[in-house]
Scaffold this motif. Structure first.
Motif, PDB file in Angstrom:
ATOM      1  N   SER A  88      23.149  39.183  45.437  1.00  0.00           N
ATOM      2  CA  SER A  88      23.312  38.546  44.058  1.00  0.00           C
ATOM      3  C   SER A  88      25.172  39.230  44.056  1.00  0.00           C
ATOM      4  O   SER A  88      25.762  37.615  42.800  1.00  0.00           O
ATOM      5  CB  SER A  88      22.867  37.827  42.785  1.00  0.00           C
ATOM      6  N   VAL A  89      25.523  40.455  43.442  1.00  0.00           N
ATOM      7  CA  VAL A  89      26.331  39.955  43.009  1.00  0.00           C
ATOM      8  C   VAL A  89      27.587  40.333  43.172  1.00  0.00           C
ATOM      9  O   VAL A  89      27.983  40.350  44.256  1.00  0.00           O
ATOM     10  CB  VAL A  89      26.179  42.075  42.184  1.00  0.00           C
ATOM     11  N   LEU A  90      28.971  40.126  42.320  1.00  0.00           N
ATOM     12  CA  LEU A  90      30.233  39.406  42.759  1.00  0.00           C
ATOM     13  C   LEU A  90      30.383  40.650  42.077  1.00  0.00           C
ATOM     14  O   LEU A  90      30.468  40.794  41.275  1.00  0.00           O
ATOM     15  CB  LEU A  90      30.632  38.269  42.816  1.00  0.00           C
ATOM     16  N   SER A  91      31.453  42.316  42.486  1.00  0.00           N
ATOM     17  CA  SER A  91      31.956  43.073  41.771  1.00  0.00           C
ATOM     18  C   SER A  91      33.340  42.897  42.639  1.00  0.00           C
ATOM     19  O   SER A  91      34.451  43.175  43.075  1.00  0.00           O
ATOM     20  CB  SER A  91      31.625  44.289  42.812  1.00  0.00           C
ATOM     21  N   CYS A  92      34.074  43.483  40.765  1.00  0.00           N
ATOM     22  CA  CYS A  92      35.322  44.005  41.521  1.00  0.00           C
ATOM     23  C   CYS A  92      36.102  44.914  40.139  1.00  0.00           C
ATOM     24  O   CYS A  92      35.302  45.363  39.105  1.00  0.00           O
ATOM     25  CB  CYS A  92      36.133  42.644  40.423  1.00  0.00           C
ATOM     26  N   LYS A 149      39.281  38.947  41.779  1.00  0.00           N
ATOM     27  CA  LYS A 149      38.759  37.934  40.823  1.00  0.00           C
ATOM     28  C   LYS A 149      39.008  36.378  41.626  1.00  0.00           C
ATOM     29  O   LYS A 149      38.474  35.400  41.821  1.00  0.00           O
ATOM     30  CB  LYS A 149      39.484  37.519  39.748  1.00  0.00           C
ATOM     31  N   GLU A 150      40.191  35.779  41.675  1.00  0.00           N
ATOM     32  CA  GLU A 150      40.343  34.609  42.541  1.00  0.00           C
ATOM     33  C   GLU A 150      39.579  34.392  43.854  1.00  0.00           C
ATOM     34  O   GLU A 150      39.171  33.981  44.586  1.00  0.00           O
ATOM     35  CB  GLU A 150      42.064  34.122  42.410  1.00  0.00           C
ATOM     36  N   TRP A 151      39.849  35.905  44.528  1.00  0.00           N
ATOM     37  CA  TRP A 151      39.238  36.402  46.092  1.00  0.00           C
ATOM     38  C   TRP A 151      38.205  35.412  45.822  1.00  0.00           C
ATOM     39  O   TRP A 151      37.149  35.271  46.704  1.00  0.00           O
ATOM     40  CB  TRP A 151      39.414  37.130  46.996  1.00  0.00           C
ATOM     41  N   LEU A 152      37.056  36.730  45.145  1.00  0.00           N
ATOM     42  CA  LEU A 152      35.748  36.814  44.358  1.00  0.00           C
ATOM     43  C   LEU A 152      35.284  34.977  44.146  1.00  0.00           C
ATOM     44  O   LEU A 152      34.190  34.861  45.046  1.00  0.00           O
ATOM     45  CB  LEU A 152      35.153  37.293  43.399  1.00  0.00           C
ATOM     46  N   TYR A 153      35.785  34.231  43.607  1.00  0.00           N
ATOM     47  CA  TYR A 153      35.866  32.871  43.405  1.00  0.00           C
ATOM     48  C   TYR A 153      35.613  32.367  44.171  1.00  0.00           C
ATOM     49  O   TYR A 153      34.608  31.620  44.639  1.00  0.00           O
ATOM     50  CB  TYR A 153      37.319  32.492  42.091  1.00  0.00           C
ATOM     51  N   GLN A 154      36.821  32.312  45.127  1.00  0.00           N
ATOM     52  CA  GLN A 154      36.853  31.746  45.562  1.00  0.00           C
ATOM     53  C   GLN A 154      35.929  31.866  47.326  1.00  0.00           C
ATOM     54  O   GLN A 154      35.670  31.016  47.964  1.00  0.00           O
ATOM     55  CB  GLN A 154      37.617  30.974  47.220  1.00  0.00           C
ATOM     56  N   SER A 181      33.990  30.018  36.008  1.00  0.00           N
ATOM     57  CA  SER A 181      32.102  29.865  35.989  1.00  0.00           C
ATOM     58  C   SER A 181      31.350  30.815  36.597  1.00  0.00           C
ATOM     59  O   SER A 181      30.500  30.717  36.729  1.00  0.00           O
ATOM     60  CB  SER A 181      31.743  28.653  36.165  1.00  0.00           C
ATOM     61  N   VAL A 182      31.844  31.574  37.664  1.00  0.00           N
ATOM     62  CA  VAL A 182      31.849  32.731  38.159  1.00  0.00           C
ATOM     63  C   VAL A 182      31.011  33.844  37.622  1.00  0.00           C
ATOM     64  O   VAL A 182      32.030  34.904  37.656  1.00  0.00           O
ATOM     65  CB  VAL A 182      32.334  33.259  39.997  1.00  0.00           C
ATOM     66  N   LYS A 183      30.100  34.213  37.666  1.00  0.00           N
ATOM     67  CA  LYS A 183      29.803  35.766  36.901  1.00  0.00           C
ATOM     68  C   LYS A 183      30.497  37.240  38.183  1.00  0.00           C
ATOM     69  O   LYS A 183      29.977  36.978  39.089  1.00  0.00           O
ATOM     70  CB  LYS A 183      28.673  35.890  36.853  1.00  0.00           C
ATOM     71  N   ILE A 184      30.903  37.612  37.564  1.00  0.00           N
ATOM     72  CA  ILE A 184      31.785  39.378  38.165  1.00  0.00           C
ATOM     73  C   ILE A 184      31.224  40.226  36.757  1.00  0.00           C
ATOM     74  O   ILE A 184      31.407  40.438  36.232  1.00  0.00           O
ATOM     75  CB  ILE A 184      33.766  39.119  39.029  1.00  0.00           C
ATOM     76  N   VAL A 185      30.714  41.105  38.166  1.00  0.00           N
ATOM     77  CA  VAL A 185      30.466  42.564  37.298  1.00  0.00           C
ATOM     78  C   VAL A 185      31.780  43.614  37.750  1.00  0.00           C
ATOM     79  O   VAL A 185      32.452  43.799  38.749  1.00  0.00           O
ATOM     80  CB  VAL A 185      29.404  43.518  38.749  1.00  0.00           C
ATOM     81  N   TYR A 186      32.605  43.702  36.423  1.00  0.00           N
ATOM     82  CA  TYR A 186      34.275  44.524  36.663  1.00  0.00           C
ATOM     83  C   TYR A 186      33.584  45.083  35.813  1.00  0.00           C
ATOM     84  O   TYR A 186      33.503  46.477  34.814  1.00  0.00           O
ATOM     85  CB  TYR A 186      35.009  43.663  34.953  1.00  0.00           C
TER      86      TYR A 186
END
Length: 130
Positions: free
Chosen positions: A45-49, A113-118, A11-16
């Protein structure tokens, strides 16, 4: 083929951004696309992977990455970069130092991705208690 998209992870948006198995010039269009995509988001606001597994870097790509990091800095909260070789890690560390971007390196995309979620969970908890 390189590309970027918004994906949801728990449920977390990530720019991949995926540049896996590309040579330098093949990856450049993904960074052009991510600049346009990230511009649509609110500041910080952006979480980027970035999946850079087996990616090969050249001067043009490194220049494009630096440009992208600087341009996207106001919008990006944090970035994870996954799958870098030892040499690529040294190169990325110089980009981090030059741009001041908060970046973390991981061996696998799933770990990133898990680290970004946490990270997002902790950020939201801190915001709620402030």
């Amino acid at each position: 083929m390189s590309y970027c998209k918004v994906l949801e992870y728990k449920s977390v948006k990530i720019v991949y951004t995926d540049i896996e198995n590309t040579n330098g010039n093949e990856a450049i269009p993904a960074f052009d696309a991510v600049q346009k995509l990230v511009a649509e988001f609110p500041d910080k606001s952006v979480l980027s992977c970035v999946n850079a597994t087996n990616a090969r870097f050249n001067k043009e790509l490194l220049s494009k990455i630096k440009e992208t990091v600087k341009k996207n800095n106001p919008k990006v909260k944090v970035t994870v970069v996954c799958g870098l070789s030892k040499l690529s890690t040294l190169i990325l560390n110089s980009i981090i130092a030059a741009t001041g971007r908060k970046m973390k390196l991981f061996d696998s995309v799933e770990d990133g991705k898990e680290w970004l979620y946490q990270y997002e969970l902790k950020s939201n908890e801190q915001s709620a208690s402030a």
